[in-house]
Enzyme design. Structure first.
Site: not given
Lengths: 220, 218
Positions: A49-51
């Protein structure tokens, strides 16, 4: 005309078959997120998850949301055992550095060269690219998961007309009508949906399609 | 040296026309209490560097909605319709930066680098006006460092010296922003005694933090 939910299910189910045990995968917002629901139980896929974490799990039960744990769409999620958190620079070093095996994204347009447009419509919708440009450049395999047409108009074009997200990075296009591979020679129709004819796929596609000699029916 | 201040006390450092970095991803990991205080203070013409402009009523989106911002440097504005409206009306300047490039530009300044070379954005509008550099036959965009007058970060646990630990996905841009500004203010969800955060669990070391504000859970 088949039901919209069924269309999404067909696409998500077929994309889910692309992964092998141990793959690190980033799923975009929307339809690509649904792919997680269809991954074979025997195949462990680690979702990034790129966050800022790996080990993305399903949505929490109502009342069990953790305010500090969201996905890249800001939705409450859970973390799988063994998950790991990191900052945004590390997250994109993982993405850009080739440590993500596959990314699945939606598209507004995709073309014969594997160009992708999915982040803006000038004058209409300018949300920003978020992490999409890095994901498409950095992931080893770029899978476009989308409906074959938009209100009847082809989305698989000879050449994208909208501003690109990235040039020549798409590897595979999965729609409710078939599976198309982007090759040096052009777009190759490798699989076709049950109860669909090659002529129907060609009619719904602006780009030239090379029909694979080994054309298969999509396994769902 | 006592770094702990009240929110009112740190507001003296926030001025018209400043460039301010805010940690947070769709407001998760954003110092909401400090944002509220800046809204109350009403400073104008801010340039804001953040992952996104969050929501009209949450995170840095509140500053946009209150018309305190002249420019945003962000990767995404889609969740805050007010940013888009002001952009179309010519009231705000929006510089859209790919998320990974945004992170690296901030990291570069904080790490003393003159820029970064990234393949992201090649062949797109992002490359317009930028230098393309070829290294060993591969093309890259030269992306320049980003700095700020003030970085406002949010820590889940902050010890009294200023060591910061971040819970789960609240970390995002906070640690890199803590290195890229002249002044760093951290809003602590919880202030703990020195030693309560194990040294190896400190993510942002105290030498990077100027002031600590008690924020509480939000």
């Amino acid at each position: 005309m088949i039901d919209k939910n069924l269309v999404r299910e067909i696409i998500a189910k077929r994309v889910a078959k692309e992964f092998k045990d141990g793959d690190v995968v980033n799923l975009g917002i929307g339809l690509p997120t649904e792919v997680a629901n269809y991954i074979d139980k025997d195949v462990e896929v680690i979702l990034q998850s790129e966050n800022g974490f790996i080990g993305l799990g399903p949505a929490p039960e109502e009342g069990k949301e953790d305010k500090d744990l969201v996905n890249a769409g800001g939705k409450y999620v859970t973390m799988m055992p063994g998950g790991a958190c990191f900052d945004s620079a590390m997250s994109f070093a993982i993405i850009r550095g080739g440590h993500v095996d596959a990314t699945v994204l939606g598209a507004l347009q995709v073309d014969e060269e594997g160009n992708l447009a999915n982040w803006m419509i000038p004058g209409k919708m300018v949300p920003g690219m978020g992490g999409a440009m890095d994901l498409v450049v950095g992931a080893k395999k770029v899978i476009v998961a989308m409906e074959h047409t938009a209100k009847g108009a082809p989305k698989i074009l000879k050449r994208c007309t909208l501003p690109l997200t990235a040039a020549k990075e798409v590897n595979l296009i999965v729609t409710e009508m078939g599976v198309i591979e982007v090759t040096d020679k052009g777009l190759v129709l490798k699989e076709i949906a049950p109860n669909t004819t090659v002529e129907e796929v060609i009619a719904a596609t602006e780009a030239n399609l090379i029909i694979s000699e080994d054309l298969k029916v999509m396994e769902l | 040296m006592n770094k702990i201040k009240t929110i009112d006390e740190v507001m003296e450092f926030i001025k018209d026309g400043q460039t301010i970095m805010f940690g947070g991803f769709l407001a998760v990991g954003t110092a909401e209490n400090i944002v509220d205080a800046i809204v109350k203070k009403g400073v104008k013409d801010l340039t804001i560097i953040c992952n996104d402009t969050a929501f009209v009523d949450k995170g840095v989106g509140k500053l946009v909605a209150n018309k305190q911002v002249k420019k945003v440097i962000v990767s995404h504005i889609g969740t805050n319709p007010e940013t888009g409206r002001q952009m179309n009306a010519g009231e705000i300047e929006v510089e859209l930066v790919p998320q990974g490039t945004l992170a690296e530009r901030i990291r570069a300044y904080g790490a003393g680098l003159g820029g970064v070379l990234t393949p992201t954005g090649l062949g797109t509008v992002v490359e317009e006006g930028k230098t393309i550099i070829e290294v060993d036959g591969k093309k890259y965009l030269l992306e320049k460092p980003l700095k700020a007058d003030v970085a406002i970060i949010k820590g889940s646990k902050v010890d009294k010296k200023g060591n910061v630990w971040y819970s789960k996905t609240t970390r995002n841009f906070n640690p890199i922003m803590a290195m890229a500004a002249d002044l760093v203010i951290v809003e602590a969800e919880e202030i703990v005694e020195v030693g309560e955060i194990e040294p190896e669990n400190v993510v942002t070391p105290h030498i990077l933090v100027d002031y600590i504000v008690k924020g509480g859970e939000r």
